[in-house]
Design a protein around this motif. Structure first.
Motif, mmCIF file in Angstrom:
data_model
loop_
_atom_site.group_PDB
_atom_site.id
_atom_site.type_symbol
_atom_site.label_atom_id
_atom_site.label_comp_id
_atom_site.label_asym_id
_atom_site.label_seq_id
_atom_site.Cartn_x
_atom_site.Cartn_y
_atom_site.Cartn_z
ATOM 1 N N UNK A 108 0.842 -1.204 0.000
ATOM 2 C CA UNK A 108 0.000 0.000 0.000
ATOM 3 C C UNK A 108 0.873 1.249 0.000
ATOM 4 N N UNK A 109 0.652 2.105 -0.987
ATOM 5 C CA UNK A 109 1.265 3.448 -0.995
ATOM 6 C C UNK A 109 0.165 4.407 -0.567
ATOM 7 N N UNK A 208 -4.260 -7.274 5.027
ATOM 8 C CA UNK A 208 -3.037 -7.105 5.838
ATOM 9 C C UNK A 208 -1.863 -6.845 4.898
ATOM 10 N N UNK A 209 -1.130 -5.777 5.169
ATOM 11 C CA UNK A 209 -0.096 -5.321 4.248
ATOM 12 C C UNK A 209 1.289 -5.839 4.628
ATOM 13 N N UNK A 210 2.052 -6.203 3.605
ATOM 14 C CA UNK A 210 3.463 -6.585 3.818
ATOM 15 C C UNK A 210 4.353 -5.352 3.776
ATOM 16 N N UNK A 238 1.271 -6.490 8.520
ATOM 17 C CA UNK A 238 1.641 -7.847 8.960
ATOM 18 C C UNK A 238 2.682 -7.717 10.066
ATOM 19 N N UNK A 239 2.715 -8.652 11.032
ATOM 20 C CA UNK A 239 3.697 -8.546 12.125
ATOM 21 C C UNK A 239 5.134 -8.466 11.608
ATOM 22 N N UNK A 270 9.852 -1.412 11.182
ATOM 23 C CA UNK A 270 9.006 -2.592 11.339
ATOM 24 C C UNK A 270 8.464 -2.643 12.751
ATOM 25 N N UNK A 271 7.518 -3.550 12.966
ATOM 26 C CA UNK A 271 6.906 -3.616 14.297
ATOM 27 C C UNK A 271 7.808 -4.387 15.237
ATOM 28 N N UNK A 272 7.875 -3.912 16.486
ATOM 29 C CA UNK A 272 8.636 -4.635 17.489
ATOM 30 C C UNK A 272 7.794 -5.854 17.845
#
Ligand SMILES: C[S@@+](CC[C@H](N)C(=O)[O-])C[C@H]1O[C@@H](n2cnc3c(N)ncnc32)[C@H](O)[C@@H]1O
Length: 274
Positions: A108-109, A208-210, A238-239, A270-272
């Motif tokens: 997604x942009x 859910x986006x990568x 995404x995680x 990125x997500x922790x």
């Protein structure tokens, strides 16, 4: 065309309410230079008259025209280059491995402007990871400006625009001449779904986006709106997905669930995982 201070305040409120863009004190010149031509085109002698029409009937197309005119659409192909190197060297190789079982990739942009950013990603994929073209790819590019979205869908760029950041080899390979302009080949236009999304509102359903590109747009919002948007992005990321921000943007002190990849990989988060 000069703008009075009460009209300037009205426009500021309107733009804030409709898009969350903060027009700071002292930006009268911006309102004057952007709304002068609109007032003229819409048949008003002055910006005062345009604002008067907005005040009488705020529920018309004029409102979106005014808000769109006050967005900043500055963009270019391979803007800032480093994030796209990170995309090529780190992010896509890892996602290729991690998604090999599903062979599905979602991108997604979130502020695509005239399309240079999503088309950069699409060209980079075709150039370096052509195997992904056989995967199921949901590639969504969105913006608040319908005018910009039309431009994205047309895939049409001026000579000046293709001169900014786009390697000549990719221009020759991926674009066709159309008069004085260049149009990106259909395969790229077909790869991306362009749609209206206002980041200041609740997000519509998104898979859910990568990878999420939210570059050079948070800078226009206040702290609370930045926090709200980063929270919304978290809910659809995404995680093990990646978030790209602009060079002047950060998640620091806004949302501690993100971590930056490293100094070398500026702009990539990125997500922790806990
Ligand atoms: C400076 S451009 C960034 C383009 C591209 N991401 C880049 O980094 O080159 C900012 C874009 O954000 C869009 N924008 C501003 N407010 C928005 C909002 N509330 N929702 C969605 N898009 C918005 C503008 O229309 C504009 O096209």
């Amino acid at each position: 065309m000069p703008v009075s201070s009460s009209d300037f305040n009205y426009i500021r409120e309107l733009v804030l309410e409709c898009s969350a863009i903060v027009l700071e004190e002292g930006k009268e010149y911006l309102v004057e230079s952007r709304l002068g031509p609109i007032a003229k085109a819409e048949g008003f002698d002055t910006i005062d008259r345009l604002v008067e029409a907005l005040r009488i009937n705020s529920n018309n197309g004029l409102q979106s025209t005014v808000v769109e005119a006050l967005t900043t659409n500055e963009t270019s192909f391979f803007r800032d280059i480093h994030p796209f190197e990170t995309l090529k060297d780190v992010v896509l190789p890892e996602l290729l491995k991690n998604r090999n079982s599903t062979k599905e990739l979602n991108i997604w942009c979130g502020a695509s402007s005239s399309g240079q950013e999503p088309y950069t990603v699409a060209m980079l994929i075709q150039e370096n990871f052509p195997i992904l073209l056989d995967w199921k790819m949901n590639f969504i590019a969105s913006d608040i400006s319908e005018k910009m979205l039309d431009r994205c869908r047309s895939g049409l760029f001026s000579q000046l625009e293709v001169n900014r950041g786009l390697p000549a080899s990719l221009l020759i390979k991926n674009f066709d001449r159309q008069g004085a302009n260049w149009v990106i080949k259909k395969q790229f236009r077909d790869m991306i779904e362009f749609k209206y999304i206002n980041l200041s509102r609740e997000l519509p359903y998104l898979p859910k986006m990568d990878m999420v590109f939210m570059r050079n747009v948070l800078i226009y919002f206040d702290v609370e709106m930045k926090k709200k948007i980063l929270k919304q992005v978290k809910s659809i990321l995404q995680p093990d997905g990646y978030l790209f921000l602009g060079g002047a943007e950060t998640t620091l002190n806004l949302d501690e669930s993100y971590t930056r990849l490293g100094v070398k990989f500026s702009g990539c988060y990125r997500l922790i995982r806990g």
